[in-house]
Design a protein around this motif. Structure first.
Motif, PDB file in Angstrom:
ATOM      1  N   LEU A 281     -21.890   9.250  26.393  1.00  0.00           N
ATOM      2  CA  LEU A 281     -20.520   9.508  25.947  1.00  0.00           C
ATOM      3  C   LEU A 281     -19.899  10.566  26.857  1.00  0.00           C
ATOM      4  CD1 LEU A 281     -18.467   8.686  23.765  1.00  0.00           C
ATOM      5  CD2 LEU A 281     -19.325  10.577  22.360  1.00  0.00           C
ATOM      6  N   ALA A 282     -19.131  10.100  27.850  1.00  0.00           N
ATOM      7  CA  ALA A 282     -18.571  11.015  28.842  1.00  0.00           C
ATOM      8  C   ALA A 282     -17.606  11.992  28.208  1.00  0.00           C
ATOM      9  CB  ALA A 282     -17.873  10.218  29.950  1.00  0.00           C
ATOM     10  N   THR A 283     -16.698  11.476  27.389  1.00  0.00           N
ATOM     11  CA  THR A 283     -15.727  12.348  26.732  1.00  0.00           C
ATOM     12  C   THR A 283     -15.039  11.588  25.608  1.00  0.00           C
ATOM     13  OG1 THR A 283     -13.942  13.949  27.154  1.00  0.00           O
ATOM     14  CG2 THR A 283     -13.719  11.782  28.154  1.00  0.00           C
ATOM     15  N   VAL A 284     -14.364  12.336  24.749  1.00  0.00           N
ATOM     16  CA  VAL A 284     -13.612  11.772  23.634  1.00  0.00           C
ATOM     17  C   VAL A 284     -12.200  12.348  23.684  1.00  0.00           C
ATOM     18  CG1 VAL A 284     -13.418  11.608  21.114  1.00  0.00           C
ATOM     19  CG2 VAL A 284     -15.688  11.557  22.197  1.00  0.00           C
ATOM     20  N   PHE A 285     -11.196  11.490  23.558  1.00  0.00           N
ATOM     21  CA  PHE A 285      -9.807  11.935  23.500  1.00  0.00           C
ATOM     22  C   PHE A 285      -9.269  11.734  22.093  1.00  0.00           C
ATOM     23  CE2 PHE A 285     -10.205  11.117  28.038  1.00  0.00           C
ATOM     24  CZ  PHE A 285      -9.483  12.158  28.599  1.00  0.00           C
ATOM     25  N   SER A 286      -8.410  12.652  21.672  1.00  0.00           N
ATOM     26  CA  SER A 286      -7.751  12.550  20.367  1.00  0.00           C
ATOM     27  C   SER A 286      -6.274  12.840  20.543  1.00  0.00           C
ATOM     28  CB  SER A 286      -8.366  13.539  19.376  1.00  0.00           C
ATOM     29  OG  SER A 286      -7.673  13.504  18.137  1.00  0.00           O
ATOM     30  N   SER A 287      -5.435  12.016  19.912  1.00  0.00           N
ATOM     31  CA  SER A 287      -3.994  12.261  19.938  1.00  0.00           C
ATOM     32  C   SER A 287      -3.363  11.516  18.774  1.00  0.00           C
ATOM     33  CB  SER A 287      -3.384  11.800  21.265  1.00  0.00           C
ATOM     34  OG  SER A 287      -2.053  12.266  21.403  1.00  0.00           O
ATOM     35  N   GLY A 288      -2.079  11.799  18.534  1.00  0.00           N
ATOM     36  CA  GLY A 288      -1.361  11.145  17.448  1.00  0.00           C
ATOM     37  C   GLY A 288      -1.083  12.053  16.282  1.00  0.00           C
ATOM     38  N   GLY A 289      -1.748  13.200  16.209  1.00  0.00           N
ATOM     39  CA  GLY A 289      -1.561  14.145  15.116  1.00  0.00           C
ATOM     40  C   GLY A 289      -2.546  15.285  15.252  1.00  0.00           C
ATOM     41  N   PRO A 290      -2.418  16.316  14.402  1.00  0.00           N
ATOM     42  CA  PRO A 290      -3.327  17.468  14.476  1.00  0.00           C
ATOM     43  C   PRO A 290      -4.762  17.056  14.142  1.00  0.00           C
ATOM     44  CG  PRO A 290      -1.373  17.958  13.148  1.00  0.00           C
ATOM     45  CD  PRO A 290      -1.384  16.484  13.372  1.00  0.00           C
ATOM     46  N   LEU A 291      -5.713  17.594  14.898  1.00  0.00           N
ATOM     47  CA  LEU A 291      -7.130  17.345  14.646  1.00  0.00           C
ATOM     48  C   LEU A 291      -7.677  18.466  13.776  1.00  0.00           C
ATOM     49  CD1 LEU A 291      -9.551  15.499  15.352  1.00  0.00           C
ATOM     50  CD2 LEU A 291     -10.033  17.048  17.250  1.00  0.00           C
ATOM     51  N   SER A 292      -8.296  18.103  12.663  1.00  0.00           N
ATOM     52  CA  SER A 292      -8.853  19.075  11.739  1.00  0.00           C
ATOM     53  C   SER A 292      -9.838  19.998  12.447  1.00  0.00           C
ATOM     54  CB  SER A 292      -9.567  18.348  10.592  1.00  0.00           C
ATOM     55  OG  SER A 292     -10.324  19.240   9.815  1.00  0.00           O
ATOM     56  N   ASN A 293      -9.835  21.286  12.063  1.00  0.00           N
ATOM     57  CA  ASN A 293     -10.754  22.262  12.665  1.00  0.00           C
ATOM     58  C   ASN A 293     -12.214  21.866  12.506  1.00  0.00           C
ATOM     59  OD1 ASN A 293      -8.582  23.888  13.367  1.00  0.00           O
ATOM     60  ND2 ASN A 293      -8.715  25.136  11.522  1.00  0.00           N
ATOM     61  N   SER A 294     -12.502  21.106  11.461  1.00  0.00           N
ATOM     62  CA  SER A 294     -13.888  20.750  11.188  1.00  0.00           C
ATOM     63  C   SER A 294     -14.463  19.807  12.245  1.00  0.00           C
ATOM     64  CB  SER A 294     -14.002  20.098   9.805  1.00  0.00           C
ATOM     65  OG  SER A 294     -13.282  18.881   9.754  1.00  0.00           O
ATOM     66  N   VAL A 295     -13.599  19.029  12.939  1.00  0.00           N
ATOM     67  CA  VAL A 295     -14.110  18.047  13.900  1.00  0.00           C
ATOM     68  C   VAL A 295     -14.734  18.729  15.120  1.00  0.00           C
ATOM     69  CG1 VAL A 295     -13.502  16.131  15.423  1.00  0.00           C
ATOM     70  CG2 VAL A 295     -12.569  16.236  13.103  1.00  0.00           C
ATOM     71  N   PRO A 296     -14.035  19.654  15.821  1.00  0.00           N
ATOM     72  CA  PRO A 296     -14.695  20.347  16.935  1.00  0.00           C
ATOM     73  C   PRO A 296     -15.946  21.117  16.485  1.00  0.00           C
ATOM     74  CG  PRO A 296     -12.330  20.709  17.008  1.00  0.00           C
ATOM     75  CD  PRO A 296     -12.624  20.052  15.697  1.00  0.00           C
ATOM     76  N   GLU A 297     -15.891  21.672  15.281  1.00  0.00           N
ATOM     77  CA  GLU A 297     -17.052  22.407  14.770  1.00  0.00           C
ATOM     78  C   GLU A 297     -18.239  21.470  14.557  1.00  0.00           C
ATOM     79  OE1 GLU A 297     -15.536  24.177  11.235  1.00  0.00           O
ATOM     80  OE2 GLU A 297     -14.270  25.639  12.305  1.00  0.00           O
ATOM     81  N   ASP A 298     -17.975  20.284  14.008  1.00  0.00           N
ATOM     82  CA  ASP A 298     -19.051  19.315  13.787  1.00  0.00           C
ATOM     83  C   ASP A 298     -19.620  18.816  15.111  1.00  0.00           C
ATOM     84  OD1 ASP A 298     -18.746  19.557  11.081  1.00  0.00           O
ATOM     85  OD2 ASP A 298     -17.555  17.741  10.828  1.00  0.00           O
ATOM     86  N   PHE A 299     -18.760  18.589  16.097  1.00  0.00           N
ATOM     87  CA  PHE A 299     -19.243  18.164  17.412  1.00  0.00           C
ATOM     88  C   PHE A 299     -20.151  19.239  18.016  1.00  0.00           C
ATOM     89  CE2 PHE A 299     -17.228  14.318  19.357  1.00  0.00           C
ATOM     90  CZ  PHE A 299     -16.658  13.821  18.201  1.00  0.00           C
ATOM     91  N   ALA A 300     -19.713  20.504  17.932  1.00  0.00           N
ATOM     92  CA  ALA A 300     -20.507  21.593  18.494  1.00  0.00           C
ATOM     93  C   ALA A 300     -21.848  21.734  17.781  1.00  0.00           C
ATOM     94  CB  ALA A 300     -19.725  22.910  18.394  1.00  0.00           C
ATOM     95  N   GLU A 301     -21.852  21.553  16.464  1.00  0.00           N
ATOM     96  CA  GLU A 301     -23.086  21.664  15.680  1.00  0.00           C
ATOM     97  C   GLU A 301     -24.124  20.652  16.153  1.00  0.00           C
ATOM     98  OE1 GLU A 301     -24.531  21.030  11.038  1.00  0.00           O
ATOM     99  OE2 GLU A 301     -22.416  21.405  11.489  1.00  0.00           O
ATOM    100  N   HIS A 302     -23.662  19.500  16.643  1.00  0.00           N
ATOM    101  CA  HIS A 302     -24.586  18.452  17.100  1.00  0.00           C
ATOM    102  C   HIS A 302     -24.648  18.384  18.625  1.00  0.00           C
ATOM    103  CE1 HIS A 302     -23.595  17.211  12.935  1.00  0.00           C
ATOM    104  NE2 HIS A 302     -24.858  16.891  12.926  1.00  0.00           N
TER     105      HIS A 302
END
Length: 449
Positions: free
Chosen positions: A238-259
């Motif tokens: 998984l080279a990278t993930v892009f997100s757009s269209g609205g605000p991304l919840s703070n929990s998503v970057p935190e969950d990615f970092a946790e794993h």
């Protein structure tokens, strides 16, 4: 880049006639077949007059008709969906709709290695806005191609030769740029069909071998990724993930970092503005957005973000967004939320943003959206995604006591007459295809008893 742009023309050129364009369920589609289909579609369009409505769920059929229309110098209307009510509302904007099937072509014809056309070709998008009523936004191909060039210059290093995976539709500007125009211009194959479920993404990555992928996604989808521990096993794919269209919840970057996964790259912008800025909230990074190349950002006296950008219809004219911001340095800014959406409840003025932000301070609430309800009386409704603690409290205490607790919290800030009495608890907010949450969709949740 395979894309060349001069003053008035664009050109896509392949050095290899059979270069891989897309992968559909493991089967490769070559650029030569694609160009043959475009030639046949262009011939069919030569007998049509007026503006064309282009809607197709299938990426390949969509891309063929798109470039055939551009080659034919037709103005293109892109609806968000093909529901009867939507097409009825847009009927004055187009003369004909392209067929669902592609025309037959003569197999002996050798397709050209080059596709070209005018930069002044016009595409019309439709955004739902806050009311849900379609709003026409016209863009030229020049604006879109300039943004494609900027995206490649900004993110090519993160992507490399990655294949493109997507959870978003190409009918909206984000999907069109990131899954159609950019991959074609940079010759990155697109893997189809769309990824609808976390399990599909896991299966693709598990079979990747040495292939790397870039996921084009949205907050609504990323907040549903409940298999990050499994995806982490294939992080090398998984080279990278892009997100757009609205605000991304703070929990998503935190969950990615946790794993131990790189946080998504969040791209901020709109249909009207095009891309404005981006950020990646990995551990230790700040939450500021960095402007894309060519975009100048400032704030007006109301604290709203003002931009000048080559992706606007008038690049020299400042454009005032509806987002509050704070400038943090050269090209950096922090978003502070949408400008107040003021409504009147029982003759009292209340800002929906303020209600949403205050309820989210409660330990039980992950995210919230407020809406105005009109039956049986004018009042506020709240749609909530609960934290695990909130889910537990709702289960053990019941809806009545949970509502009392949340109302008590709101009464610390707001007058009793405006505090919402009606709540809906959901696992995900009702995002539309553009990644927006409209008042219409929120209100619909309260119509279902």
């Amino acid at each position: 880049m395979l894309l060349n742009i001069n003053t008035e023309q664009w050109q896509l050129q392949w050095q290899q006639a059979d270069a891989e364009l897309a992968v559909v369920k493991g089967q490769s589609i070559s650029a030569s077949v694609w160009r043959k289909d475009i030639a046949a579609a262009t011939h069919w369009l030569s007998e049509q007059d007026g503006d064309a409505l282009l809607y197709h769920r299938d990426w390949y059929h969509f891309s063929v008709w798109l470039f055939a229309l551009l080659n034919s110098k037709k103005r293109i209307v892109l609806p968000a969906n093909d529901k009867p009510a939507t097409l009825s509302e847009l009927s004055l904007h187009y003369s004909f709709r392209v067929p669902s099937e592609l025309p037959q072509h003569a197999s002996s014809e050798a397709p050209p290695l080059t596709l070209n056309g005018s930069l002044n070709s016009q595409l019309t998008f439709f955004t739902s806005g806050s009311s849900g009523k379609p709003k026409a936004v016209r863009k030229t191909l020049r604006q879109l191609w300039l943004e494609v060039i900027t995206l490649e210059q900004t993110f090519a290093e993160q992507l490399g030769p990655a294949n493109i995976l997507s959870t978003v539709t190409h009918q909206h500007i984000y999907g069109l740029l990131f899954t159609v125009l950019w991959p074609l211009a940079a010759r990155r194959p697109v893997t189809l069909p769309l990824v609808d479920y976390p399990e599909q993404l896991q299966q693709i990555l598990a079979k990747a071998n040495r292939q790397r992928y870039a996921l084009i996604s949205s907050p609504a989808h990323l907040q549903r990724l409940d298999n990050l521990p499994q995806l982490a096993k294939y992080s090398h794919s998984l080279a990278t993930v892009f997100s757009s269209g609205g605000p991304l919840s703070n929990s998503v970057p935190e969950d990615f970092a946790e794993h131990e996964l790189n946080a998504p790259i969040e791209v901020y912008g709109s249909t009207e503005t095009g891309g404005i800025g981006w950020r990646r909230r990995n551990p230790g990074s700040n939450e500021n957005f960095q402007t894309l190349a060519g975009v100048d950002a400032s704030c007006n006296h109301n604290g709203l973000l003002v931009i000048q950008s080559p992706y606007l219809n008038n690049p020299q004219k400042p454009y005032t967004t509806e987002d509050k911001a704070r400038l943090q340095g050269q090209g950096d800014f922090q978003l502070l939320g949408r400008q107040d959406r003021i409504v009147k409840i029982a003759e009292k003025r209340v800002a929906l943003n303020e209600v949403e932000q205050f309820i989210q301070r409660h330990d039980w609430v992950e995210s919230a959206k407020a809406c105005v309800l009109h039956s049986p009386r004018v009042e506020l409704g709240l749609v909530l995604i609960l934290t695990p603690e909130g889910v537990n409290q709702l289960s053990t205490q019941g809806r009545f006591k949970a509502r009392q607790e949340l109302r008590h919290h709101l009464l610390q800030r707001f007058e009793k007459v405006v505090v919402p009495k009606r709540f809906r608890y959901v696992q995900q907010l009702p995002y539309n295809g553009a990644g927006k949450v409209t008042q219409t969709d929120l209100q619909a949740l309260f119509e279902e008893e």
